[in-house]
Design a protein around this motif. Sequence first.
Motif, PDB file in Angstrom:
ATOM      1  N   ILE A 131       1.115  -1.337  -0.054  1.00  0.00           N
ATOM      2  CA  ILE A 131       0.099  -0.205  -0.232  1.00  0.00           C
ATOM      3  C   ILE A 131       0.659   0.988   0.131  1.00  0.00           C
ATOM      4  N   ASP A 132       0.912   2.511  -0.868  1.00  0.00           N
ATOM      5  CA  ASP A 132       1.675   3.171  -1.063  1.00  0.00           C
ATOM      6  C   ASP A 132       0.595   4.191  -1.407  1.00  0.00           C
ATOM      7  N   THR A 133       0.790   5.035   0.414  1.00  0.00           N
ATOM      8  CA  THR A 133       0.351   6.426   1.035  1.00  0.00           C
ATOM      9  C   THR A 133       0.285   7.041   0.343  1.00  0.00           C
ATOM     10  N   LYS A 134       0.760   7.369  -1.147  1.00  0.00           N
ATOM     11  CA  LYS A 134       2.043   8.510  -1.384  1.00  0.00           C
ATOM     12  C   LYS A 134       2.122   9.889  -1.177  1.00  0.00           C
TER      13      LYS A 134
ATOM     14  N   SER B 234       5.489   3.666   1.718  1.00  0.00           N
ATOM     15  CA  SER B 234       4.604   2.329   2.150  1.00  0.00           C
ATOM     16  C   SER B 234       4.119   1.186   2.752  1.00  0.00           C
ATOM     17  N   ALA B 235       3.172   0.980   3.689  1.00  0.00           N
ATOM     18  CA  ALA B 235       3.279  -0.397   4.256  1.00  0.00           C
ATOM     19  C   ALA B 235       2.560  -1.714   3.471  1.00  0.00           C
ATOM     20  N   ILE B 236       2.557  -3.183   3.927  1.00  0.00           N
ATOM     21  CA  ILE B 236       3.182  -4.181   3.243  1.00  0.00           C
ATOM     22  C   ILE B 236       1.183  -4.762   4.355  1.00  0.00           C
ATOM     23  N   ALA B 237       0.787  -5.630   3.827  1.00  0.00           N
ATOM     24  CA  ALA B 237      -0.212  -6.225   4.602  1.00  0.00           C
ATOM     25  C   ALA B 237      -0.565  -7.832   3.838  1.00  0.00           C
TER      26      ALA B 237
ATOM     27  N   ALA C 224      -5.179  11.899  -0.812  1.00  0.00           N
ATOM     28  CA  ALA C 224      -5.199  11.256  -1.909  1.00  0.00           C
ATOM     29  C   ALA C 224      -5.379   9.653  -1.801  1.00  0.00           C
ATOM     30  N   GLU C 225      -5.525   9.536  -2.999  1.00  0.00           N
ATOM     31  CA  GLU C 225      -5.697   7.924  -2.773  1.00  0.00           C
ATOM     32  C   GLU C 225      -4.960   6.845  -3.017  1.00  0.00           C
ATOM     33  N   PRO C 226      -4.338   5.855  -2.474  1.00  0.00           N
ATOM     34  CA  PRO C 226      -3.175   5.299  -2.126  1.00  0.00           C
ATOM     35  C   PRO C 226      -3.250   4.238  -3.831  1.00  0.00           C
ATOM     36  N   THR C 227      -1.876   4.339  -3.257  1.00  0.00           N
ATOM     37  CA  THR C 227      -1.569   2.618  -4.954  1.00  0.00           C
ATOM     38  C   THR C 227      -1.907   1.247  -4.049  1.00  0.00           C
ATOM     39  N   VAL C 228      -2.984   0.317  -4.146  1.00  0.00           N
ATOM     40  CA  VAL C 228      -2.464  -1.394  -3.815  1.00  0.00           C
ATOM     41  C   VAL C 228      -2.263  -1.502  -4.527  1.00  0.00           C
TER      42      VAL C 228
END
Length: 371
Positions: free
Chosen positions: A193-196, A314-317, A341-345
Amino acid sequence: MTGQWSAPGRVNIIGEHVDYADGLCLPFAIPERTVVEVTRRNDDRLRLTSAFENGEFDGELTEIGPGSPKGWAGYVAGVLWALWEAGHPVHGIDLHVTASVPLGSGLSSSAALECAAAIAVDELFELGLPRTELAKACIRAENEVVGANTGGMDQAASLLATAGNAILIDTRNGDTRQVPFSPADAGLAVLVIDTKVRHAHADGQYGQRRAAVEESIALIGSLRDADLAAVAGLPAEIRPRARHIVTEIARVEQVVALLEEGRLAEIGPILDASHASLADDLEVSCAELDLAVETARVAGALGARMVGGGFGGSAIALTPLDRVDAVGDAVRAAFGAAGLAEPTVRLSEPSAGAHRDGRSLWRHRARPGCR
Ligand code: GLA
């Protein structure tokens, strides 16, 4: 001679902020790569350009040194400088960056650039250096030419990781070991998950955390050998920083043991504990990262944590395959509701380390019967 080389970014399964403290880390190379086209020159001139960033560099090897050149070109020029400083016969290059790991995403775009340049230069000038030596040159580039006082995890991951494996890096002695890591075989996926977001104070805060850890080491010795009783004797302002290092190294050992026993699905709570330690003891998380990991867990992830230096990125899940869409939707919705802003997942899996990309650009060599 011309060719194309590429190197990946990384995510770290566990072992965060311990690579400057004799710790253990367990990253893997991600599918996203930085690609460079490089031509060897016969003089000592460097011409560095990028399709992604402004500020090309056109200068001589002798112009490279601490703080010069500035900007992205410093990562590339710094690698040549470090190799030259170490006595290797390098000369000028023309280099163009044609693809990049997402910049500022906490996925090691800078290490990917350094490592792609390093393997290109190694091959073009026929240095024949082991990857561990190339990693050292990349780290010197970052520490001394760019001036970012980071550890060595990112470069080791980009140069030494292999597809299908995480790489266990012992930063005390430089030893590495491939650890099979195949979430899909366990019905799981790693979501990145890239929080941007990237907070402006990130670099200074990284340096402050490192300084506190180094102060702890000066007082009680290597934190690799320390236990929590020793940490309890440290001054209150640095105690939590050292506690993160000691507990995080223990968590890496637990995760490696579980992976080697085929119990990948059980590492989730350890990822959660790592995030808590990074947020509470080291204080390198931020509201956006906390929102990403918390939302992912509520939506069904088995464990989630921030990765990299922190303060954004970023975070990982670790997510069951049948919950991947639900987790992605929930994280995007939570960010929307918070006005972010919309994160990329995206799904990620252990991919290949740095390599040359095919031979198509190599100077055509005459073959018998050809003109
Ligand atoms: C950044 C640094 C690494 C490492 C991580 C935290 O990515 O470049 O050396 O310290 O932060 O684990």
